[in-house]
Write a protein that holds these residues in place. Structure first.
Motif, PDB file in Angstrom:
ATOM      1  N   GLY A   1      -1.681 -12.403   3.565  1.00  0.00           N
ATOM      2  CA  GLY A   1      -2.961 -12.909   4.516  1.00  0.00           C
ATOM      3  C   GLY A   1      -4.193 -12.382   3.979  1.00  0.00           C
ATOM      4  N   ASP A   2      -4.773 -11.639   4.946  1.00  0.00           N
ATOM      5  CA  ASP A   2      -6.043 -10.888   4.533  1.00  0.00           C
ATOM      6  C   ASP A   2      -6.064  -9.422   4.827  1.00  0.00           C
ATOM      7  N   LEU A   3      -4.674  -8.936   4.614  1.00  0.00           N
ATOM      8  CA  LEU A   3      -4.468  -7.565   4.943  1.00  0.00           C
ATOM      9  C   LEU A   3      -4.937  -6.714   3.753  1.00  0.00           C
ATOM     10  N   ARG A   4      -5.650  -5.626   4.077  1.00  0.00           N
ATOM     11  CA  ARG A   4      -6.209  -4.581   3.045  1.00  0.00           C
ATOM     12  C   ARG A   4      -5.185  -3.560   3.186  1.00  0.00           C
ATOM     13  N   ILE A   5      -4.326  -3.028   1.950  1.00  0.00           N
ATOM     14  CA  ILE A   5      -3.649  -1.746   2.091  1.00  0.00           C
ATOM     15  C   ILE A   5      -4.020  -1.069   0.807  1.00  0.00           C
ATOM     16  N   ASP A   6      -3.945   0.169   0.774  1.00  0.00           N
ATOM     17  CA  ASP A   6      -4.133   1.032  -0.173  1.00  0.00           C
ATOM     18  C   ASP A   6      -3.437   2.343  -0.171  1.00  0.00           C
ATOM     19  N   ASP A   7      -2.258   2.730  -0.542  1.00  0.00           N
ATOM     20  CA  ASP A   7      -1.546   3.720  -0.267  1.00  0.00           C
ATOM     21  C   ASP A   7      -0.825   3.929  -1.607  1.00  0.00           C
ATOM     22  N   ASP A   8       0.136   4.854  -1.648  1.00  0.00           N
ATOM     23  CA  ASP A   8       0.989   5.409  -2.767  1.00  0.00           C
ATOM     24  C   ASP A   8       1.927   4.245  -3.241  1.00  0.00           C
ATOM     25  N   ARG A   9       2.095   3.405  -2.504  1.00  0.00           N
ATOM     26  CA  ARG A   9       3.178   2.219  -2.807  1.00  0.00           C
ATOM     27  C   ARG A   9       2.808   1.154  -2.954  1.00  0.00           C
ATOM     28  N   LEU A  10       1.675   0.609  -2.251  1.00  0.00           N
ATOM     29  CA  LEU A  10       1.199  -0.753  -2.127  1.00  0.00           C
ATOM     30  C   LEU A  10      -0.258  -0.722  -2.239  1.00  0.00           C
ATOM     31  N   THR A  11      -0.719  -1.622  -2.808  1.00  0.00           N
ATOM     32  CA  THR A  11      -2.087  -2.189  -2.978  1.00  0.00           C
ATOM     33  C   THR A  11      -2.473  -3.690  -2.581  1.00  0.00           C
ATOM     34  N   LEU A  12      -2.994  -3.891  -1.378  1.00  0.00           N
ATOM     35  CA  LEU A  12      -3.223  -5.319  -1.339  1.00  0.00           C
ATOM     36  C   LEU A  12      -4.802  -5.478  -0.878  1.00  0.00           C
ATOM     37  N   PRO A  13      -5.300  -6.599  -1.596  1.00  0.00           N
ATOM     38  CA  PRO A  13      -4.716  -7.469  -2.420  1.00  0.00           C
ATOM     39  C   PRO A  13      -4.494  -6.730  -3.835  1.00  0.00           C
TER      40      PRO A  13
END
Length: 215
Positions: free
Chosen positions: A114-126
């Motif tokens: 979707g339009d999720l924004r994630i930035d952690d030590d396991r996953l970066t989205l997009p």
């Protein structure tokens, strides 16, 4: 968890690649494995593209070439749960993580959810490098001519300026007759000298064509 507590269904875009072993067979099996994941509804499968290997220092023409495709799915779980699930599929196909961007039997990247924004030590989205990778953008555009990479823009426009490493590969990525109409006009197919993948009428489980048809 009640139905009211369940995560909303979001469209996830996954990019699959392989440059070791039976690449076509691995991609076909991986697509089936993704489609069979609990919480997944497969919505589209792209044609297959071939591409040169890309290493941290750039394109490596001495490494085995990749076959690539993109699938879109509806996912009703949490983002990290989808990451865990595709990592299991990679491991089931012998994925070894010893070298950054090294050769691999199977790579499955979560491009966006979707339009999720994630930035952690396991996953970066997009996905932080999707906008630069024609072997992601071209098949994605095939299944969604109006696709947008959140925060970066329209896939069609990103592809127009991306470095060219991908080319159409003469096999079908689809394992389901519902996903045969996946080739759109304005992708790498229109680049002079690059063949069109076409939309095959006959689908096979291992993504191969009849050898007589190739000659």
């Amino acid at each position: 968890m009640t139905d009211a507590d369940a995560a909303p269904a979001r469209t996830a875009v996954l990019a699959l690649g392989s440059n070791l072993g039976d690449r076509e067979g691995t991609l076909a099996a991986a697509v089936r494995a993704v489609a069979e994941l609990p919480g997944v509804q497969l919505t589209a499968i792209s044609p297959v593209y071939a591409s040169d290997a890309v290493k941290p220092d750039g394109v490596d023409l001495t490494a085995p070439g990749y076959l690539n495709l993109v699938v879109s799915v509806l996912w009703t779980g949490e983002p990290h749960a989808l990451l865990d699930a595709v990592n299991v599929i990679e491991n089931d196909h012998g994925r070894v993580r010893e070298e950054r961007w090294g050769d691999r039997t199977l790579d499955i990247d979560l491009i966006c959810l979707g339009d999720l924004r994630i930035d952690d030590d396991r996953l970066t989205l997009p996905h932080p490098r999707a906008a630069e990778r024609d072997f992601v953008l071209a098949p994605w555009l095939d299944i969604d001519p109006d696709a947008e990479l959140p925060g970066r823009g329209r896939v069609r426009e990103l592809l127009a300026v991306a470095a060219r490493t991908a080319r159409a590969h003469p096999v079908t990525a689809s394992t389901d007759p519902a996903h045969t109409e996946v080739a759109h006009a304005e992708t790498l197919h229109e680049t002079p000298g690059r063949p069109r993948p076409g939309t095959p009428d006959d689908l096979t489980d291992d993504l191969t064509e009849n050898e007589d048809d190739r000659r």
